[in-house]
Design an enzyme around this catalytic site. Sequence first.
Site, PDB file in Angstrom:
ATOM      1  N   GLU A 184      94.974  70.434   8.400  1.00 12.44           N
ATOM      2  CA  GLU A 184      94.838  71.165   7.010  1.00 12.44           C
ATOM      3  C   GLU A 184      94.807  70.424   5.419  1.00 12.44           C
ATOM      4  O   GLU A 184      93.584  70.862   4.895  1.00 12.44           O
ATOM      5  CB  GLU A 184      95.920  72.262   6.919  1.00 12.44           C
ATOM      6  N   ASP A 218      99.023  73.557  11.400  1.00 10.72           N
ATOM      7  CA  ASP A 218     100.370  73.485  11.304  1.00 10.72           C
ATOM      8  C   ASP A 218     100.792  74.169  12.330  1.00 10.72           C
ATOM      9  O   ASP A 218      99.849  75.092  12.440  1.00 10.72           O
ATOM     10  CB  ASP A 218     101.283  74.183   9.465  1.00 10.72           C
ATOM     11  N   ASP A 261     102.533  77.070  12.135  1.00 13.90           N
ATOM     12  CA  ASP A 261     103.045  78.582  12.396  1.00 13.90           C
ATOM     13  C   ASP A 261     102.017  79.605  11.642  1.00 13.90           C
ATOM     14  O   ASP A 261     100.566  79.111  12.912  1.00 13.90           O
ATOM     15  CB  ASP A 261     104.064  78.445  10.693  1.00 13.90           C
ATOM     16  N   GLU A 318     100.028  80.687  10.116  1.00 13.03           N
ATOM     17  CA  GLU A 318      98.726  80.786   9.193  1.00 13.03           C
ATOM     18  C   GLU A 318      97.227  79.633   9.903  1.00 13.03           C
ATOM     19  O   GLU A 318      97.260  79.339  10.470  1.00 13.03           O
ATOM     20  CB  GLU A 318      99.112  80.493   7.565  1.00 13.03           C
ATOM     21  N   TYR A 331     105.421  66.039   2.581  1.00 14.34           N
ATOM     22  CA  TYR A 331     104.649  67.535   2.282  1.00 14.34           C
ATOM     23  C   TYR A 331     105.825  68.295   1.256  1.00 14.34           C
ATOM     24  O   TYR A 331     107.253  68.661   1.548  1.00 14.34           O
ATOM     25  CB  TYR A 331     104.640  67.675   3.570  1.00 14.34           C
ATOM     26  N   ARG A 344     105.280  71.340   0.345  1.00 15.26           N
ATOM     27  CA  ARG A 344     105.584  72.937   0.797  1.00 15.26           C
ATOM     28  C   ARG A 344     106.127  72.922   2.302  1.00 15.26           C
ATOM     29  O   ARG A 344     105.205  73.482   3.012  1.00 15.26           O
ATOM     30  CB  ARG A 344     104.218  73.670   0.641  1.00 15.26           C
ATOM     31  N   HIS A 352     107.238  72.393   8.754  1.00 19.51           N
ATOM     32  CA  HIS A 352     107.029  70.753   8.287  1.00 19.51           C
ATOM     33  C   HIS A 352     108.400  70.615   8.085  1.00 19.51           C
ATOM     34  O   HIS A 352     109.684  70.894   8.737  1.00 19.51           O
ATOM     35  CB  HIS A 352     106.495  71.261   6.988  1.00 19.51           C
TER      36      HIS A 352
END
Length: 986
Positions: A9, A96, A98, A100, A322, A324, A369
């Site tokens: 991403e 990622d 997850d 999304e 990371y 976020r 993450h």
Amino acid sequence: MPRTLVIVESPAKAKTIEKYLGKGYAVESSIGHIRDLPRSAADIPEKYKGKAWARLGLDVEDDFKPLYVVSPEKRQQVARLKKLAQEADEIILATDDDREGESIAWHLYQELKPKVPVKRMVFHEITREAIQNAIEHPRDIDTNLVEAQEARRALDRLYGYEVSPVLWKKVAPKLSAGRVQSVATRMLVERERERMRFVSGTWWDLLVTAATRDGETFPARLTDVDGMRLATGKDFDPLTGQVKKGMEVRLLDEAAARSLADGLTGQPLTVVSAEEKPFTQRPYAPFITSTLQQEGSRKLGFAATRTMRAAQRLYEQGYITYMRTDSTNLSQEAMNAARTQVGAMYGQQYLSPQPRVYAKKAKNAQEAHEAIRPAGSSFRTPESLRGELSGDEWRLYDLIWKRTVACQMADARGRSLRVRLAGRAGTGEDVGLSATGRTIDFPGFLRAYVEGRDDPAAALEDRETPLPPLKEGERVTAESVKPEGHETQPPARYTEASLVQALEAAGIGRPSTYASILGTIQERGYAVKKGQALVPTWTAFATSALLEHHFGNLVDYDFTARMEEDLDDIAGGRARRVPYLRRFYLGEGGEGMALRPLIDSKMGEIDARGIATIAVPKLDGTGIEVRVGRYGPYLQRGEEKANLPEDLAPDELTPEKAAELLGRPTGDRVIGTDGATGLPVVARAGRYGPYVTLGDGNPPVRSASLFPGDDLNTITLERALRLLSLPRLVGVSEGEEIWAQNGKFGPYLKRGNDSRSLATHEQLFTVTLPEAEALFMQPRFRARGAAAAPLRTFEYQGRAPITLKSGRYGPYLTDGERNATLRKGEDEGTLTPERALEILEERGKEPKGKAGKGTRKAAGTRAGGAKTGATRGGTGARTAAKAPARKAPASKAAARKPAAKATSARAKTATQAPTKTAPTKAALTWADLKPHLGVLSEQERALVTATRDQGRRVEEVAPTLGLDVKKAKGMALQASKKLNQAARGE
DNA sequence: CAGTGAGCGAGCTTCCGCTTGACTT
């Protein structure tokens, strides 16, 4: 030549991973989501423009099928990925792990349409080991997870794009509602409501400085008098400011405190008890996005955006992991690095005996993450980076480093001491006192990191407050005694940091959006920052009240939690997206929100006037109301009105303040006195712009708008009186007076029922009778085509020229047939003939009036359009447009039929009630309007029915409704507008 | 709703979540 294309991403992540993978791999990034539902009309592909559901981007009648478009800012990157995909032998989607991320992988697959094998791989840490491991264990795209994401996306779209328009109609345009922002706003509003209801209470106590025999002093506080506990803040009822009923406490007032202080000074005190309790304190978990933002705010004073900006730069340059994330997890690599560093810098005794693992903290965390920590397998110390990093980045890195290292350090150990003392005042009262102390024996992790606090009083906890060694029975002296007054405090307002914390605790919002939520609620005017505090606006009160009363579920704190459960069920394959959305949106099976039917029924029911009136408990009984109007919030007491100043927080509005605001003419400046009447002349800023008044009352004796070019700050008395002299009688012509007046459309002349515009404001003072008569000789309207000269003209071969004109809504292009308003960024100066043609082709629209008035049919549109194009100029166009209506008086109704069909086809869903509307601006009859009376308030309805149904005059009806005539007329006008809007389905 | 007479190219606003620049101040 690399043969495997890996897509992650984030570009920064791609760079790192590429290093670990080496030859044979090309690592690229999607830069987040690549496709989404269309944001606005401009994003909707031509093919779907006419669809009823295009605005939502979800075909609600076809199982909420989403319409995905590649986001404009991602087109370039998607094209690039497509090209690379064609050259690769294999593609690995490594977005990622997850909801999304899975969705991004799926969208990539859909959009790239790869012809080579595609794998999905996931990892939670960016370490060589983790990446290698992930490569060796690929899996397929999890379609259940993708479906859960689609459900989330659809729900947010339906909520946001269906409820926001309710606010536009009932509160103010451009407002917004959404699953996250509306709850965030509500939190601020509820806290402010508590503050508004809050009544402060006062209590007194004594601060004693006690001295031991050895002369050591320590502070002690009075806790009880004659065996009864002293009242303190927590004993007060926040609603009354009085001690709560039934509390057996002694409340000291100032006089009693002072007398007791005098009586106690110099008296001996006995140590009744001295308790010492050991304590240990564990270090805090490593940073996640929310805690980083909180500490960035508390310790560095950074706003959330500032923290995130600095973190982003640190991440991009490879200094931290990371930023976020909602996981407190540390990789083995990080754990080792932290522990090594603790040993090296602080010594082994400072190391936590066991590696510390922190459990999942955040509700609804997805944990894709690691925690936020210094990057790499050995951390660079902040000191070593002093020359490398600057300002914010260094300070934030320092914070992250300390927090990470501290989390592997030993517990802090210490003792807390509590000493109770007893004595007797010279005035006879028995008193009890208490002293507390805290000694840290071994600081452990506190050497590296002490958490900052929002509440300054609590910060003391981390400080050492030693007490001298005191033994039971020991005698000390009350050396000095100071009476201290205290007031109970209302609950503190949210800060950026504490709001993020509260949202996270409620499982609302995601790490990537915390900072932008704060931006959104401020951009929409729901909150303003006052120092650190987020203060909700009156608009926020109105909006929140509407949502709470009419869409309660949508702002329910549990709503999101339940939604997350449902999404988890979808992700786990235990539930499906479509039934879930049908329940939410349509209320299928009598379950769920039933959002659409709810909106349909509420649209008529919600009384905009009532919603605009805000409940302020402290103003109850004063007859003063707070309202949110088109021009901002104002106070009203009967006829009187006063704007509420921008910087007045809702909880600062007391009856006294309100009365003061109503009492003083707002924002005005007395320029001087009118010699003729002796009245003051005042310069004011009003909702229609700057104006001057004769008299300082509300309403004034007379008023007059300033002319363009006049300045409110510099206007002279002479000029003001001149403006106030209007309207001016120019003379008498054809038996009627001609008056020169300034109106809402500018300066004009009025003779009976006829009027003519003047070219300049100054002409109001200078125009002569012959000039005025000459004007009235001319036709009333400016000839079409002779309107403002085109700004530019573009010529083409084989087609009509296109002209650029300046219109009411800004510059626009027209070729006589179609018009197109220029958009932001389409600069009129740099427009090329090619671009002009493109714009007109792309989104040129036939003017409504031409096609609309009475001739909606094909013949009318085509021929009429061509004709007006050809006969532009003079009054031809007007005649052409009017003619059919005159020829066929019945055509009004006839024309409305097909038009109504068009509107309902464009309507959002099949569940919406069929509307009897005409999209043309043709005047609607009373019969058309009558079914929509529901949109009016009771008073408005009474007024309109009386005038329209019974044919009574406003002047006559007003007194029976308790209104004065002027107000009633205004109300009648508003009501008529509302009715027309409702009837047209606007 | 401080006061005011026409009639004019409308078209758009808005959600949440995932990512960076490319702009400007």
